[in-house]
Design an enzyme around this catalytic site. Structure first.
Site, PDB file in Angstrom:
ATOM      1  N   ASP A 275      26.420  17.034 -37.401  1.00 23.01           N
ATOM      2  CA  ASP A 275      25.132  17.168 -38.040  1.00 23.01           C
ATOM      3  C   ASP A 275      24.083  16.643 -37.217  1.00 23.01           C
ATOM      4  O   ASP A 275      24.087  15.636 -36.800  1.00 23.01           O
ATOM      5  CB  ASP A 275      25.329  16.698 -39.384  1.00 23.01           C
ATOM      6  CG  ASP A 275      24.269  17.053 -40.373  1.00 23.01           C
ATOM      7  OD1 ASP A 275      23.983  18.063 -40.781  1.00 23.01           O
ATOM      8  OD2 ASP A 275      23.487  15.846 -40.542  1.00 23.01           O
ATOM      9  N   GLU A 311      24.252  20.699 -34.350  1.00 22.88           N
ATOM     10  CA  GLU A 311      23.199  21.160 -34.906  1.00 22.88           C
ATOM     11  C   GLU A 311      22.140  20.117 -34.327  1.00 22.88           C
ATOM     12  O   GLU A 311      22.201  19.040 -34.293  1.00 22.88           O
ATOM     13  CB  GLU A 311      23.079  20.794 -36.795  1.00 22.88           C
ATOM     14  CG  GLU A 311      21.664  20.983 -37.420  1.00 22.88           C
ATOM     15  CD  GLU A 311      21.828  20.753 -38.771  1.00 22.88           C
ATOM     16  OE1 GLU A 311      21.178  21.419 -39.400  1.00 22.88           O
ATOM     17  OE2 GLU A 311      22.310  19.592 -38.935  1.00 22.88           O
TER      18      GLU A 311
END
Length: 615
Positions: A275, A311
């Site tokens: 993330d 990400e």
């Protein structure tokens, strides 16, 4: 500080039947009944261990480490670390919890689970069709065991990768998981560590890879006891979601690096999705932690297909550059948000919030993402001053980019929780799905996309009432940035209400309706075409393969040179008949089928049509 790991990486052979990762933090069996407990806590002068009903002092080993060797310890024994003020805290590297993140951890024997699919080594990334799920809402039960029962249906439609939203234990019973505080502990509401292993084992038996979303750029606010006794392992400036780990500090660097290896080794996961890596700061290290971590994983786990995805909002290529032999060096792929933003902004006419940057010049930019990766490749954009955003990415293989029409963020943060399928007409939805599944990039679906679920998915939580995460005004502001400009405050659901969580459950009865079964068949057929015709061409694909022939006013013509084969897409999204560059080779997919001869022979494309060919 201690400069040695508990055991060097190259001395960690993993028995595929008795998988165990020996951590340097936490509780580890070192012999039958013997458990070593280790904790790094520089901010205290004394530390005790509460083991079952007995409390014993731990030994200060220097450099912030505390140690205790206990005997006659059975699996399932509760334990907690006792701080000088009497506070009992769980193990930050514990494998299981007795109840929640504020209670004791449980001693776990990781070798107790007997793996059935011990010969599984994964699948190549070129075969990936990613399906993102939230364990708590994927089924009514919200458990690993219930999710495992749904895996055959995913394998049947052609999904090859199940990506779990974060499962690291967080405060409360329900949430998205991006506020985890015990990185090694599967969230108790979902089941035990063995339940998670059984889920992964079952997936492997069906030929499915399993990836896990992990969050290392911050820890959550509720239950983050580590910050109490080791405050210097966190950066001074945090995030709205919680404090940021300081990965320049070796104990924290090891805690996180070992966590990634732990999931991959002990749970036999096939990969990780990291993330927001652009929010992990490590300016003072010789090698940035994000790069070092990938190299460590590659070195430690040879002989398996391990896939690492990030990400990263920067649209940079450094993490994805290939070796001279076209091998992945660091990270396999990146979530390609720009593709989603462009498609969504055009298809829904929502041009506010983060869609504003993508609200014009649609077709050349959509074509660019399909041909060469990022939507923004070294450009000035509104709000960024004179800085150039992004980098040219056409030299990377198309499988570097994960394209999607929606994901948990793009649905749940909208406020109304409405999916794309509720916002556009069915014919357009089918054409967008066809392009997603038949373009050379890696496609990703959100749970329910195979039957185009119209069910809602909200942001939900179970925060303490006094935690600064419960403002409906903040939720409204965020929802408007995700396109729902007309949303009013009274429409915002309270994330903490149980009903908000229950309303986010995937309705499997929708899949069994006549509409659902028809759409599942269409979805299965598209993936079968990808599997039969496209996947073999992507096995060792390089970069520089995409070429835009035409991109204007709803008309697209893109070729990809995949080895000796030319993969071609022609699409007319306009309301009028259009002439597009000719196609050659076998027709793979045609919409509508009756227009095939006009499209192939005359390059004459009716409104709302497309063709994919391979020659």
């Amino acid at each position: 500080m201690d400069e040695q790991r508990s055991k060097p990486e190259d001395e960690r052979p993993v028995d595929p039947e008795y998988r165990v990762f020996p951590k340097s933090w936490g509780a580890e069996y070192i012999a039958a009944g013997e458990v070593r407990f280790r904790l790094w806590a520089s901010g205290i002068e004394t530390l005790n261990l509460r083991l079952s009903d007995e409390e014993v002092p731990m030994t200060a080993m220097g450099d912030g480490w505390w140690d205790l060797l206990a005997t006659n310890v059975a699996p399932g024994t509760p334990y907690a670390f006792v701080l000088p003020d009497g506070r009992h805290v769980p193990d930050p590297a514990g494998r299981a919890l007795e109840s929640d993140v504020h209670g004791p951890s449980l001693v776990v024997d990781p070798t107790a689970y007997r793996w059935k699919n011990r010969g599984w080594t994964g699948r190549p990334w070129s075969e990936a069709v990613v399906y993102e799920i939230h364990v708590g809402t994927f089924t009514d039960e919200g458990t690993f065991a219930a999710a495992a029962a749904r895996l055959p249906a995913l394998a049947d439609i052609g999904v090859t990768v199940v990506q779990l939203m974060p499962v690291a234990a967080f405060g409360g019973k329900r949430g998205w998981g991006y506020d985890g505080v015990l990185l090694y502990t599967p969230h108790p509401s979902y089941g035990s560590p063995d339940d998670m292993k059984a889920f992964i084992d079952a997936a492997h038996g069906l030929g499915l890879m399993v990836m896990l979303d992990v969050v290392y750029n911050h820890l959550g606010l509720d239950g983050n006891h580590l910050q109490v006794y080791a405050p210097d392992l966190f950066m001074t400036e945090g995030t709205p979601w919680g404090p940021r780990p300081d990965v320049s500090r070796k104990p924290m660097r090891d805690l996180i690096a070992e966590n990634a290896l732990y999931w991959l080794e002990e749970f036999a996961l096939d990969g990780l999705r990291f993330d927001a890596v652009d929010r992990i700061e490590d300016a003072d290290s010789d090698e940035h932690f994000v790069e070092e971590l990938a190299l460590l994983i590659r070195k430690t786990l040879p002989g398996r297909h391990i896939h690492l995805v990030v990400e990263d909002s920067r649209n940079i290529t450094a993490l994805h550059e290939r070796s001279e032999d076209n091998a992945v060096r660091l990270y396999d792929a990146v979530w390609n948000d720009g593709y989603h933003h462009l498609i969504h902004a055009w298809a829904t006419a929502e041009h506010v919030g983060h869609f504003k940057v993508f609200a014009d010049n649609f077709w050349p930019r959509i074509a660019k993402t399909l041909a060469s990766g990022f939507a923004i490749q070294g450009e000035r954009i509104e709000g960024k001053g004179d800085a150039l955003v992004g980098e040219p990415s056409g030299h990377l293989p198309p499988v570097t980019f994960i394209n999607f029409l929606q994901n948990h963020d793009q649905i749940g943060n909208r406020g109304r929780g409405d999916r794309l399928w509720s916002l556009i007409d069915p014919d357009l939805a089918e054409r967008l799905m066809a392009i997603l599944l038949l373009a050379p990039q890696i496609p990703m679906l959100f749970m329910g996309d195979e039957f185009r679920s119209r069910g809602r998915f909200f942001f939900f939580s179970d925060y303490p009432l006094d935690l600064d995460q419960n403002s409906l005004e903040d939720r409204l502001q965020q929802a408007r940035s995700f396109g729902t400009e007309d949303l009013e405050l009274q429409e915002i659901r309270n994330p903490n209400d149980l009903d908000t969580f229950l309303a986010s459950k995937l309705d499997w009865q929708e899949a069994e309706t006549e509409r659902g079964m028809v759409l599942r068949t269409i979805f299965r057929d598209l993936i079968e075409k990808r599997k039969r015709h496209l996947m073999p061409l992507l096995e060792d694909v390089g970069g520089g393969v995409g070429h835009v022939l035409l991109a204007e006013e709803g008309r697209l013509a893109i070729d990809w040179q995949l080895g000796e084969h030319r993969w071609q897409l022609r699409a007319n999204f306009s309301d009028e008949i259009a002439t597009l560059p000719p196609v050659h080779g076998a027709a793979i997919h045609v919409m509508p089928p009756e227009a095939q001869s006009d499209m192939r022979d005359l390059s004459r494309f009716p409104a709302a049509s497309l063709i994919v060919t391979c020659g």
